[in-house]
Design an enzyme around this catalytic site. Structure first.
Site, PDB file in Angstrom:
ATOM      1  N   THR A   1      -3.330   5.653   3.825  1.00 10.82           N
ATOM      2  CA  THR A   1      -2.060   6.210   3.369  1.00 10.82           C
ATOM      3  C   THR A   1      -2.191   6.973   2.047  1.00 10.82           C
ATOM      4  O   THR A   1      -1.327   7.782   1.725  1.00 10.82           O
ATOM      5  CB  THR A   1      -0.993   5.107   3.223  1.00 10.82           C
TER       6      THR A   1
ATOM      7  N   LYS B   1       0.828  -1.206   0.000  1.00  9.92           N
ATOM      8  CA  LYS B   1       0.000   0.000   0.000  1.00  9.92           C
ATOM      9  C   LYS B   1       0.860   1.253   0.000  1.00  9.92           C
ATOM     10  O   LYS B   1       0.427   2.309  -0.466  1.00  9.92           O
ATOM     11  CB  LYS B   1      -0.975  -0.008   1.176  1.00  9.92           C
TER      12      LYS B   1
END
Length: 333
Positions: free
Chosen positions: A248, A191
């Protein structure tokens, strides 16, 4: 239960303080002697987590052997690219019944191994069955501030996962269990690559459409690569996959998104990293993910373009154009 936390960055400090406030005696190891001395004196990590007072039963040391010896649980929060070196130095001091919890997110560059394989290679024989991996959408500052957060603890041993769950769970830090170690690890690592790309889009001035498309297609390629490495696809729909990815890619506290934004604005990578105190794991993970995908024959177009931006100095606008003009296909391909 005596606990040692290895790594005094923002996340390591936060987890150490969380455990100490639950009543456990905790030793936090800092690589820098001056940081350890300063934290002991001021009761604050003013370098990586300023503004938060440390619990009274949290001690800080730069003595690795002392932080590890006699501990019933070790929480490993060193950056992924130095995990092997740190744990090689600690291994001989770890007891045979110690529970090991990895909270680092990354893939080792030289070997292309996730932290589970790195740890199995360096820890004393017999400890591999006592490994667990903690991951999920969890900015350190928000956890330190007591904001509700949910993560997952994954282990091949259900009993180990439950022990970690019980040790960490609080009224504002909820821990779920899982057994897909590979999926949880890769979700937390990959990610960061997509978050870099999201930052690039933001830095170029693109809007919500672009970000939503990037997150969705980023999740698709994370899942493809994860499944090729033995993970279950449904793991990537959970906290360690979609949850951490959304955080994120959209949160202002994301170091990886911040690096991507600066790249999109035209700054060079070396200049960006020189001005950062904390590690943006996605920069090194992009290299590992790119090489892993090539090795396994997995299509990862976002990762490929981020690799070109980071390591071949490709213009970010050209990278976006190349992504958009790829061969047309069905969404399920």
């Amino acid at each position: 239960m005596n606990i040692g936390v290895i790594g005094a960055g923002s996340w390591g400090t936060t987890l150490a303080d969380l455990l100490a406030r639950k009543g456990y005696p905790v030793s936090l190891w800092a690589f820098e002697p001056e940081l350890a001395e300063g934290m002991e004196r001021s009761r604050e990590n003013d370098l990586y987590l300023p503004g938060f007072t440390l619990a009274e039963n949290l001690s800080v040391t730069s003595d690795l052997a002392g932080a590890v010896s006699g501990k019933e649980m070790l929480v490993l929060v060193s950056p992924s690219q130095v995990m092997r070196r740190v744990m090689e130095g600690a291994a001989s001091h770890i007891g045979p019944d110690t529970l090991i919890v990895s909270a680092s997110k990354g893939i080792e560059n030289d070997t292309l191994l996730p932290m589970s394989d790195v740890l199995e290679a360096v820890l004393p024989e017999g400890l591999s069955g006592q490994l667990a991996f903690l991951s999920g959408p969890s900015f350190a500052r928000e956890v330190a501030a007591g904001m509700p957060t949910a993560v997952v603890a994954a282990s091949s041993d259900a009993g180990v996962a439950r022990r970690v769950q019980e040790a960490f769970n609080t009224d504002c830090f909820r821990v779920y269990t899982g057994d897909d170690v590979v999926g949880v690890e890769l979700g937390g690592a990959l990610k960061n690559v997509v978050a870099l790309a999201a930052g690039v889009c933001d830095g170029l001035g693109f809007g919500y459409n672009s970000r939503a498309a990037l997150i969705t297609r980023g999740l698709a390629e994370m899942t493809r690569l994860g499944v090729a490495m033995g993970a279950r696809p449904e793991t990537f729909a959970g906290l360690a996959g979609m949850g951490d990815l959304v955080l994120t890619c959209t949160g202002d506290l994301s170091r990886n998104r911040t690096v991507g934004m600066e790249l999109g604005r035209g700054r060079k990578l070396d200049d960006i990293l020189a001005g950062m105190q904390m590690v943006a794991e996605g920069v090194k993970t992009t290299l590992s993910a790119y090489q892993l995908a090539r090795k396994l024959g997995v299509e990862v177009p976002i990762t490929e373009q981020m690799y070109s931006i980071l390591y071949e100095d490709k213009d970010p606008r050209q990278a976006v154009s190349d992504l958009m003009l790829r061969r047309l296909k069905s969404e399920g391909e």
